[in-house]
Design a protein around this motif. Sequence first.
Motif, PDB file in Angstrom:
ATOM      1  N   HIS A  53       4.206  -5.824   2.746  1.00  0.00           N
ATOM      2  CA  HIS A  53       4.562  -6.533   1.499  1.00  0.00           C
ATOM      3  C   HIS A  53       4.246  -8.022   1.651  1.00  0.00           C
ATOM      4  CE1 HIS A  53       6.914  -3.445  -0.741  1.00  0.00           C
ATOM      5  NE2 HIS A  53       7.050  -2.924   0.473  1.00  0.00           N
ATOM      6  N   CYS A  54       3.818  -8.671   0.586  1.00  0.00           N
ATOM      7  CA  CYS A  54       3.595  -8.143  -0.747  1.00  0.00           C
ATOM      8  C   CYS A  54       2.102  -8.228  -1.048  1.00  0.00           C
ATOM      9  CB  CYS A  54       4.403  -8.943  -1.760  1.00  0.00           C
ATOM     10  SG  CYS A  54       4.127  -8.522  -3.500  1.00  0.00           S
ATOM     11  N   THR A  55       1.583  -7.229  -1.738  1.00  0.00           N
ATOM     12  CA  THR A  55       0.148  -7.188  -2.047  1.00  0.00           C
ATOM     13  C   THR A  55      -0.109  -7.282  -3.546  1.00  0.00           C
ATOM     14  OG1 THR A  55       0.234  -4.766  -2.047  1.00  0.00           O
ATOM     15  CG2 THR A  55      -0.406  -5.856   0.020  1.00  0.00           C
ATOM     16  N   CYS A  56       0.797  -7.917  -4.268  1.00  0.00           N
ATOM     17  CA  CYS A  56       0.546  -8.127  -5.695  1.00  0.00           C
ATOM     18  C   CYS A  56      -0.631  -9.102  -5.848  1.00  0.00           C
ATOM     19  CB  CYS A  56       1.799  -8.665  -6.383  1.00  0.00           C
ATOM     20  SG  CYS A  56       2.208 -10.384  -5.990  1.00  0.00           S
ATOM     21  N   ALA A  72       8.757  -1.972  -3.802  1.00  0.00           N
ATOM     22  CA  ALA A  72      10.009  -2.079  -3.037  1.00  0.00           C
ATOM     23  C   ALA A  72      11.220  -1.711  -3.884  1.00  0.00           C
ATOM     24  CB  ALA A  72      10.150  -3.481  -2.473  1.00  0.00           C
ATOM     25  N   TRP A  73      11.125  -0.561  -4.554  1.00  0.00           N
ATOM     26  CA  TRP A  73      12.322   0.001  -5.180  1.00  0.00           C
ATOM     27  C   TRP A  73      13.153   0.686  -4.120  1.00  0.00           C
ATOM     28  CZ3 TRP A  73      13.034  -1.850  -9.798  1.00  0.00           C
ATOM     29  CH2 TRP A  73      11.950  -2.085 -10.656  1.00  0.00           C
ATOM     30  N   ARG A  74      14.440   0.704  -4.289  1.00  0.00           N
ATOM     31  CA  ARG A  74      15.307   1.363  -3.295  1.00  0.00           C
ATOM     32  C   ARG A  74      15.063   2.872  -3.236  1.00  0.00           C
ATOM     33  NH1 ARG A  74      20.357   0.948  -7.458  1.00  0.00           N
ATOM     34  NH2 ARG A  74      18.979  -0.457  -8.542  1.00  0.00           N
ATOM     35  N   THR A  75      14.373   3.415  -4.221  1.00  0.00           N
ATOM     36  CA  THR A  75      14.054   4.846  -4.244  1.00  0.00           C
ATOM     37  C   THR A  75      12.788   5.185  -3.457  1.00  0.00           C
ATOM     38  OG1 THR A  75      12.937   4.449  -6.358  1.00  0.00           O
ATOM     39  CG2 THR A  75      15.212   5.254  -6.446  1.00  0.00           C
ATOM     40  N   ASN A  76      12.088   4.185  -2.935  1.00  0.00           N
ATOM     41  CA  ASN A  76      10.862   4.419  -2.178  1.00  0.00           C
ATOM     42  C   ASN A  76      11.225   4.761  -0.735  1.00  0.00           C
ATOM     43  OD1 ASN A  76       8.409   4.399  -0.857  1.00  0.00           O
ATOM     44  ND2 ASN A  76       7.697   2.458  -1.733  1.00  0.00           N
ATOM     45  N   ASP A  77      11.122   6.024  -0.388  1.00  0.00           N
ATOM     46  CA  ASP A  77      11.537   6.488   0.935  1.00  0.00           C
ATOM     47  C   ASP A  77      10.584   6.087   2.052  1.00  0.00           C
ATOM     48  OD1 ASP A  77      13.795   7.677  -0.144  1.00  0.00           O
ATOM     49  OD2 ASP A  77      12.818   9.623  -0.434  1.00  0.00           O
ATOM     50  N   GLN A  78       9.478   5.425   1.710  1.00  0.00           N
ATOM     51  CA  GLN A  78       8.587   4.923   2.752  1.00  0.00           C
ATOM     52  C   GLN A  78       9.218   3.747   3.508  1.00  0.00           C
ATOM     53  OE1 GLN A  78       5.576   6.073   3.649  1.00  0.00           O
ATOM     54  NE2 GLN A  78       5.394   7.656   2.086  1.00  0.00           N
ATOM     55  N   PRO A 126       0.810  -1.220   0.000  1.00  0.00           N
ATOM     56  CA  PRO A 126       0.000   0.000   0.000  1.00  0.00           C
ATOM     57  C   PRO A 126       0.848   1.277   0.000  1.00  0.00           C
ATOM     58  CG  PRO A 126      -0.896  -1.595   1.547  1.00  0.00           C
ATOM     59  CD  PRO A 126       0.422  -2.134   1.102  1.00  0.00           C
ATOM     60  N   LEU A 127       2.085   1.176   0.431  1.00  0.00           N
ATOM     61  CA  LEU A 127       2.978   2.340   0.440  1.00  0.00           C
ATOM     62  C   LEU A 127       3.897   2.368  -0.774  1.00  0.00           C
ATOM     63  CD1 LEU A 127       3.958   2.452   4.226  1.00  0.00           C
ATOM     64  CD2 LEU A 127       2.290   3.873   3.022  1.00  0.00           C
ATOM     65  N   GLY A 128       3.558   1.548  -1.762  1.00  0.00           N
ATOM     66  CA  GLY A 128       4.334   1.573  -2.988  1.00  0.00           C
ATOM     67  C   GLY A 128       5.245   0.371  -3.129  1.00  0.00           C
TER      68      GLY A 128
END
Length: 299
Positions: free
Chosen positions: A116-119, A65-71, A61-63
């Motif tokens: 994670h993960c909500t795919c 899991a790219w390393r650029t995701n600051d959440q 829900p917070l986006g």
Amino acid sequence: MKFGTYVFEPKKAEGFDFHLFRVKPEVGRRLPPVPDMYSNVAIFGDNVTARNHPDWISQSPLGPAWRTNDQFNLRWDVLCATQPEHRAEQLDYIEDVSKRSPGVWLNSIHFADHGHCTCPRCNELWKKSGLSWFEWRKKEVTDYIAQIRERVKNELVIGLLPDPVNSYERFGIDFDALAPYADAFNVVMFSKNYATPWYWEMLCRAFKKLLKKPVYVSFYVFGPGDDPREVPSPSELITLSVRAGRTGIDGILYLADKASQIYDFQKAVVDKVELRQRLRTYGCPEVLDFFASWEKIIG
């Protein structure tokens, strides 16, 4: 206690009990195993595979899991832990690596973090399981490690992030459930500053209490591309090693990009005669005797 190196190249520094080579770190590049070094494999943290298969990235829900995701506190891209093609390929890869080295030390065995993960695949698997969300994640992680254990006939060490309290909710990790499949656990305690050793000593005590197999911890000496002014000082690492050693842990590893940086660390430790003598009252002569043994290597 045992002491090891944890390096990104297939070269060994003298004066250690064993050596761990990062054949597949989280950046995703792969190097051939060597027969006299243990092999370190990161499974779901894999920048190369994420770049080649962006649809495999873990979702929440917070986006993603790219390393650029600051959440999230992610230092690398993390794949969905149920991605079937990746899981199957990694099983074969880990089995092959184990046959060409004394054993395998795993990293990144779990879900990316909380939520994670909500795919669509994970949501479907969870609903079909009849389990709670947390229990389903735990079962996915544990069952996959059980499959790896069937493939690895020599030593298998499971790497953990340094969270003794929330690893179940964050990552799907249940320490007791994983213990039957592990020969030992390795808690990675990497930091570019160990100026407050009390916190790390506390974590060592917590994991030694919780884990039902031998406990190793890994400390950070010098990583790829580091500025020498921005890594832990030798004094910090000496003090931390002594304070961690007195908690009853079973071993310490020292991470560096190259074996030559381990040698530089050894030389700096040997030079810290006064500090090592002062730490004799701290209750861990085993670590200090180990450091003293380097005097024969440095000369």
